[in-house]
Design a protein around this motif. Structure first.
Motif, short mmCIF file in Angstrom:
data_model
loop_
_atom_site.label_atom_id
_atom_site.label_comp_id
_atom_site.label_asym_id
_atom_site.label_seq_id
_atom_site.Cartn_x
_atom_site.Cartn_y
_atom_site.Cartn_z
N GLU A 97 50.63 -15.89 22.78
CA GLU A 97 49.58 -16.54 23.75
C GLU A 97 48.28 -16.62 22.80
O GLU A 97 48.11 -15.60 21.74
CB GLU A 97 49.26 -15.22 24.79
CG GLU A 97 47.95 -15.74 25.64
CD GLU A 97 47.88 -14.31 26.64
OE1 GLU A 97 48.15 -14.73 27.79
OE2 GLU A 97 47.47 -13.25 26.31
N SER A 98 47.37 -17.63 22.80
CA SER A 98 46.50 -17.81 21.91
C SER A 98 45.53 -18.58 22.49
O SER A 98 45.44 -19.27 23.59
CB SER A 98 47.06 -18.80 20.69
OG SER A 98 45.85 -19.16 19.81
N THR A 99 44.28 -18.07 22.06
CA THR A 99 42.71 -18.83 22.46
C THR A 99 42.31 -20.10 21.47
O THR A 99 41.39 -20.30 21.83
CB THR A 99 41.90 -17.63 22.84
OG1 THR A 99 41.45 -16.97 21.48
CG2 THR A 99 42.23 -16.69 23.71
N GLY A 113 47.39 -15.59 17.57
CA GLY A 113 47.37 -14.99 19.13
C GLY A 113 48.23 -13.87 19.27
O GLY A 113 48.33 -12.88 17.96
#
Length: 165
Positions: A97-99, A113
């Motif tokens: 999961e990455s922003t 992430g």
């Protein structure tokens, strides 16, 4: 005294990068849960990367080398982050999961992430793949020296080869 010699690859191809020149994408250095096992033909099934044990679900995943984010999104049902390292080399990590946004520059060690659960059952892990163009490469070759070593017999001291006699 035995002599240890490390041989260069037998193929004439240049190595994908200097052996062991990248950093591990997880810390501490992760255990390899599943090794690189490419198929004999591109259309066959195989394991086109390595599965690395994460210390825990949610562990930070870091860039093994500098580059630019070329993809953040879902492939089938898994969140994937891909980094373009230049020279045709791209590394991908899942489930992560990455922003980050496509086009973001990342330095070696930058957090990409966090590792999400599910890829290795109950064991926290990520899948790491590396490609040059359409060819899948063994990611471990970028963090370790995988060249074969040969242990030669001891040198005879009376032969004049490294002995004192």
């Amino acid at each position: 005294m035995a002599l240890l010699i490390t041989l260069a690859p037998l193929s004439g191809a240049a190595p994908p990068a200097a052996a062991g020149s990248w950093s591990w994408p997880l810390s501490p250095r992760p255990a390899v849960l599943r090794v690189f096992d490419p198929p004999d033909r591109p259309w066959l099934s195989g394991h086109r990367g390595v599965d690395l044990r994460a210390a825990y679900d949610g562990a930070p995943v870091t860039a093994p080398a500098a580059g630019k984010v070329s993809f953040v999104g879902f492939v089938v049902d898994r969140p994937v982050v891909t980094i373009d390292h230049g020279n045709g080399l791209r590394s991908s990590f899942e489930p992560v999961e990455s922003t980050l946004r496509t086009g973001s520059a990342v330095g070696e060690g930058s957090v990409l992430g966090r590792a999400l659960p599910g890829h290795c059952g109950r064991t926290p892990c990520i899948h790491w793949g590396v490609r040059r163009g359409d060819e899948y490469l063994n990611p471990l070759a970028f963090v370790m020296d995988l060249r074969p070593s040969i242990l030669l017999p001891p040198v005879n001291p009376g032969s004049g080869l490294g002995g004192s006699g």
